[in-house]
Scaffold this active site. Structure first.
Site, PDB file in Angstrom:
ATOM      1  N   CYS A  82       0.812  -1.222   0.000  1.00 49.00           N
ATOM      2  CA  CYS A  82       0.000   0.000   0.000  1.00 49.00           C
ATOM      3  C   CYS A  82       0.844   1.270   0.000  1.00 49.00           C
ATOM      4  CB  CYS A  82      -0.953   0.005   1.193  1.00 49.00           C
ATOM      5  SG  CYS A  82      -0.108   0.095   2.783  1.00 49.00           S
ATOM      6  N   CYS A 151      -2.493  -1.404   8.863  1.00 48.62           N
ATOM      7  CA  CYS A 151      -2.001  -0.162   9.471  1.00 48.62           C
ATOM      8  C   CYS A 151      -1.651  -0.381  10.941  1.00 48.62           C
ATOM      9  CB  CYS A 151      -3.044   0.944   9.336  1.00 48.62           C
ATOM     10  SG  CYS A 151      -3.424   1.368   7.634  1.00 48.62           S
TER      11      CYS A 151
END
Length: 177
Positions: A82, A151
């Site tokens: 990402c 994350c």
């Protein structure tokens, strides 16, 4: 009259705003005491939980510590899939307690929020206590959806990398004494 908040929420507010009906929404908001915030009209912001938005808009502990300081550990991690990159630093006192933490993150709102929360949580903990922090705790606190769990994993990895760097520096200090 029913309160506007119960009638128009989420995508309806965005649709109404994009059709030029802000004056109508403002008049209803005065009637119902609904506070329209600029971010409430953003489609991407609607998918983030309020805690993520809070840490994204008001990040805690942004910055850097002196990486050459023997009391500072630095963790730099990234997710190639990402493009998120996270640098998290801790400063540990002579008693093994984390007295400061800073971060710099290049990534989405969830990555920034995860970094911000992680720095808040490690402050005041011992090195061993900080090692026990898990990405699942961060994800649960921020209510991250499954697609954003990476994350919180980055934040956990950054904490562990910073603690590892600190321990390596401490070993070198002891070897030199």
């Amino acid at each position: 009259m029913r309160c506007l908040h119960a009638v128009l929420t989420g995508a309806d507010c965005v649709a109404a705003a994009t059709k030029g009906r802000m004056a109508l929404l403002r008049s209803f908001s005065r009637t119902c005491h609904l506070r329209l915030k600029p971010r409430s009209l953003s489609v991407p912001a609607l998918s983030y939980h309020e805690k993520v938005l809070d840490h994204y808009e008001n990040p805690r502990n942004v910055g850097s510590l002196d990486k050459e300081d023997k009391q500072v550990g630095t963790g730099l991690v990234g997710a190639p899939a990402c493009g998120d990159v996270m640098k998290l630093q801790i400063k540990v006192d002579d008693n093994g307690k984390i007295v400061d933490a800073k971060f710099k993150t290049f990534g989405c709102g969830s990555a920034i929020a995860s970094s911000s929360l992680a720095t808040e949580w490690v402050k005041g903990k011992t090195v061993d206590e900080a090692l026990k922090l898990k990405n699942t705790d961060i994800a649960k606190e921020l209510r991250l959806p499954p697609v954003k769990l990476h994350c919180s994993m980055l934040a956990e990895d950054a904490i562990k990398a910073a603690l590892s760097d600190y321990k390596i520096k401490q070993q070198k200090v002891q070897e030199n004494n």
